[in-house]
Write a protein that holds these residues in place. Structure first.
Motif, PDB file in Angstrom:
ATOM      1  N   LEU A 101      35.363  98.577  20.907  1.00 57.55           N
ATOM      2  CA  LEU A 101      35.875  99.054  19.614  1.00 57.55           C
ATOM      3  C   LEU A 101      36.510  97.907  18.856  1.00 57.55           C
ATOM      4  O   LEU A 101      36.964  96.926  19.448  1.00 57.55           O
ATOM      5  CB  LEU A 101      36.916 100.153  19.851  1.00 57.55           C
ATOM      6  N   LYS A 102      36.534  98.059  17.517  1.00 59.40           N
ATOM      7  CA  LYS A 102      37.184  97.051  16.668  1.00 59.40           C
ATOM      8  C   LYS A 102      38.530  97.586  16.204  1.00 59.40           C
ATOM      9  O   LYS A 102      38.759  98.796  16.185  1.00 59.40           O
ATOM     10  CB  LYS A 102      36.316  96.776  15.448  1.00 59.40           C
ATOM     11  N   SER A 103      39.391  96.664  15.766  1.00 61.28           N
ATOM     12  CA  SER A 103      40.724  97.090  15.334  1.00 61.28           C
ATOM     13  C   SER A 103      40.631  98.081  14.182  1.00 61.28           C
ATOM     14  O   SER A 103      41.406  99.030  14.101  1.00 61.28           O
ATOM     15  CB  SER A 103      41.576  95.885  14.939  1.00 61.28           C
ATOM     16  N   SER A 104      39.641  97.885  13.282  1.00 63.99           N
ATOM     17  CA  SER A 104      39.544  98.790  12.127  1.00 63.99           C
ATOM     18  C   SER A 104      39.122 100.203  12.551  1.00 63.99           C
ATOM     19  O   SER A 104      39.349 101.159  11.829  1.00 63.99           O
ATOM     20  CB  SER A 104      38.566  98.250  11.085  1.00 63.99           C
ATOM     21  N   ASP A 105      38.504 100.339  13.734  1.00 64.98           N
ATOM     22  CA  ASP A 105      38.141 101.678  14.205  1.00 64.98           C
ATOM     23  C   ASP A 105      39.382 102.495  14.536  1.00 64.98           C
ATOM     24  O   ASP A 105      39.376 103.718  14.450  1.00 64.98           O
ATOM     25  CB  ASP A 105      37.298 101.600  15.493  1.00 64.98           C
ATOM     26  N   LEU A 106      40.419 101.811  14.973  1.00 63.46           N
ATOM     27  CA  LEU A 106      41.581 102.515  15.522  1.00 63.46           C
ATOM     28  C   LEU A 106      42.796 102.508  14.609  1.00 63.46           C
ATOM     29  O   LEU A 106      43.752 103.248  14.829  1.00 63.46           O
ATOM     30  CB  LEU A 106      41.972 101.875  16.865  1.00 63.46           C
ATOM     31  N   ALA A 107      42.771 101.646  13.571  1.00 63.47           N
ATOM     32  CA  ALA A 107      44.008 101.404  12.824  1.00 63.47           C
ATOM     33  C   ALA A 107      44.423 102.555  11.914  1.00 63.47           C
ATOM     34  O   ALA A 107      45.614 102.781  11.736  1.00 63.47           O
ATOM     35  CB  ALA A 107      43.871 100.120  12.019  1.00 63.47           C
ATOM     36  N   ASP A 108      43.480 103.278  11.324  1.00 58.86           N
ATOM     37  CA  ASP A 108      43.934 104.147  10.244  1.00 58.86           C
ATOM     38  C   ASP A 108      43.305 105.531  10.129  1.00 58.86           C
ATOM     39  O   ASP A 108      43.176 106.044   9.012  1.00 58.86           O
ATOM     40  CB  ASP A 108      43.750 103.397   8.915  1.00 58.86           C
ATOM     41  N   PRO A 109      42.927 106.213  11.225  1.00 56.97           N
ATOM     42  CA  PRO A 109      42.468 107.593  11.036  1.00 56.97           C
ATOM     43  C   PRO A 109      43.574 108.441  10.396  1.00 56.97           C
ATOM     44  O   PRO A 109      44.748 108.288  10.718  1.00 56.97           O
ATOM     45  CB  PRO A 109      42.159 108.086  12.452  1.00 56.97           C
TER      46      PRO A 109
ATOM     47  N   VAL B 292      39.935 108.202  23.606  1.00 53.26           N
ATOM     48  CA  VAL B 292      40.301 107.405  22.427  1.00 53.26           C
ATOM     49  C   VAL B 292      39.871 108.192  21.196  1.00 53.26           C
ATOM     50  O   VAL B 292      38.990 109.045  21.281  1.00 53.26           O
ATOM     51  CB  VAL B 292      39.640 106.004  22.387  1.00 53.26           C
ATOM     52  N   ALA B 293      40.482 107.892  20.050  1.00 55.25           N
ATOM     53  CA  ALA B 293      40.133 108.625  18.824  1.00 55.25           C
ATOM     54  C   ALA B 293      39.914 107.656  17.670  1.00 55.25           C
ATOM     55  O   ALA B 293      40.689 107.618  16.718  1.00 55.25           O
ATOM     56  CB  ALA B 293      41.221 109.644  18.492  1.00 55.25           C
ATOM     57  N   PRO B 294      38.833 106.864  17.738  1.00 56.37           N
ATOM     58  CA  PRO B 294      38.534 105.948  16.637  1.00 56.37           C
ATOM     59  C   PRO B 294      38.079 106.729  15.407  1.00 56.37           C
ATOM     60  O   PRO B 294      37.645 107.872  15.531  1.00 56.37           O
ATOM     61  CB  PRO B 294      37.410 105.077  17.191  1.00 56.37           C
TER      62      PRO B 294
END
Lengths: 86, 390
Positions: free
Chosen positions: B300-308, B269-271
């Motif tokens: 993980l939270k949605s904000s970890d994954l939503a916008d890198p 995964v790439a948070p």
């Protein structure tokens, strides 16, 4: 703390980091990184947990002494004897 | 249903943590969603009162589906669909594919709403094939804890009727998601690749001295310096920081560095580390440690994954010398770091053994050319020669 007690703590810490590992399968003279696929973050967590559980200070320069089960037990035994001394 | 990466097409609403009538504010976790990446906690980005929930527990819906309606607190505030991605996040490119929409929908047992299960216990239950409705909770208020799930799993193992192992299915789902995103990347993105060798002696010497002063819990790993250097270099070459959407580059609203984290048992995964360019090294290291721990425990939270806005992959520990990665769409660049190893280095006409690092850049030729990519790697090198300023 006897070396056996320390070994139990080391194995417990390792299996929390790598839950799929059977502690009985860990070879004493082989580096943890090689046999358990630990990365540098896992190793840092390993050192931190040993510090918390055993109350010993582990300088970064001593990290290589913790690479194997035998090495870790011997190193921590020497440190905890010193920590327990008045 | 927020998009938690371009490889996500749908998610299953596992549990509502807030209900109609409940007040919510930005950052509250309102639901747990099961995805191919595991159980993810969904945060809300609005303030108000939940008016209605549109999706039942157990329902699988495509990305973009409205999960709940929130009524704003001010008189002029309109109702807004909740649980969408944060405003800065990229929209998922294109509609969900028909295959995703018509995929067989998993409908686990409808749970009584009073069932209290932590996300970790729920994730563990899913992995171990345990039905949480059949587990007796011993936590506070009858909540089902990780230990309860482990006990139930042990009981299942001893019974002859236990199902095939769920972890295999989870790993298979994740492989399929990675395959889909990477195949799309290779199909659509004209990659170019650059590499640069960086002398790390200065950085490592500084790190050794710094770590001697720091207590165990605050020590830094070289990767913290690398991520910070990437963050600062992106300020100089901002056209590598953002997304390629609808035929154009959109610069990210901050430098959010996605950190590729390998999971034990396979998968990746790439948070993101938000605003990695602005954090001091201690904060960055703490947040990275937290992110890795949460990625590996499935919380993980949605904000970890939503916008890198870019991804960094650091394969150093596995001993590879260099990593030429595949860009994670809709991002336009990926930075790879290999192992730091002693190798020959020519300095003032002499060959010396120095700790060297191969830094690579995979970038989208639609957004940049090699000239700018080269400027970026040169900036990373320059920044790492002055670690005290990072």
């Amino acid at each position: 703390m006897t070396p056996d007690d320390i070994k139990r703590v080391v194995l417990d810490v390792l299996t929390r980091i790598a839950p799929e590992v059977d502690p009985a399968s860990i070879q004493s003279g082989v580096s943890f990184r090689d046999q358990l696929d630990l990365d540098s973050m896992d190793f840092l967590n390993f050192v931190l947990a040993l510090h918390d559980r055993l109350g010993v200070d582990i300088p970064e320069g001593d990290y290589p002494r913790l690479y194997t089960l035998d090495g870790a037990v011997a190193y921590l035994a020497s440190k905890s004897v010193r920590a327990a001394a008045p | 249903m927020p998009s938690l990466g371009s490889d996500m097409e749908a998610g299953t609403l596992v549990q509502w943590l807030k209900h109609p009538g409940d007040a919510v504010k930005r950052g509250d976790i309102i639901a747990v969603v099961d995805t191919q990446k595991g159980a993810i906690e969904i945060e809300v980005f609005e303030e108000g009162v939940i008016e209605s929930v549109q999706i039942k527990q157990g329902e699988k819906v495509p990305v973009g589906t409205v999960l709940a309606m929130i009524r704003g607190t001010g008189p002029e505030r309109p109702r807004v669909p909740a649980a969408t991605a944060p405003p800065s996040a990229p929209a998922r490119e294109g509609p969900p594919t028909p295959a995703a929409v018509s995929a067989p929908q998993k409908r686990p047992h409808e749970e009584p709403s009073r069932l209290r299960v932590s996300p970790l216990a729920r994730k563990l239950a899913a992995d171990l094939g345990v039905d949480v409705t059949q587990v007796e909770g011993t936590g506070s208020g009858g909540a089902i804890t990780r230990e309860d799930v482990e006990r139930a799993a042990a009981a299942l193992k001893t019974s002859a009727a236990h199902k095939p192992s769920a972890p295999t299915a989870r790993a298979g789902d994740m492989r399929a998601a990675i395959a889909s995103a990477m195949a799309r990347s290779k199909r659509e993105i004209p990659h170019y690749y650059l590499s640069s060798t960086i002398d790390m002696s200065g950085s490592l010497a500084w790190l050794r001295a710094e770590n001697e002063k720091r207590p165990v819990a605050e020590r830094l790993l070289p990767v913290a310096l690398l991520i910070k250097a990437v963050g600062l270099a992106l300020r100089e070459v901002p056209e590598l920081n953002g997304y390629w959407i609808d035929g154009a580059f959109r610069e990210g609203t901050g430098v959010h560095v996605g950190c590729a984290i390998s999971l034990r048992g396979g998968g990746l995964v790439a948070p993101g580390l938000h605003d990695a360019d602005r954090m001091d090294l201690g904060t960055l290291m703490r947040q990275l440690t937290d992110l890795v721990a949460r990625a590996r425990t499935g919380s993980l939270k949605s904000s970890d994954l939503a916008d890198p806005t870019i991804t960094v992959t650091n394969l150093g520990d596995q001993g590879a010398e260099a990593a030429f990665g595949i860009i994670y769409p809709p991002q336009v660049a990926l930075v790879g770091f290999g192992k730091i190893a002693e190798r020959p280095w020519v300095c003032s006409g002499k060959i010396e053994a120095r700790p060297l690092l191969t830094a690579t850049l995979s970038a989208d030729h639609r957004a940049t050319d090699g000239h700018r990519g080269g400027a970026f790697l040169a900036a990373v090198d320059r920044l790492l020669q002055a670690p005290e300023k990072l």
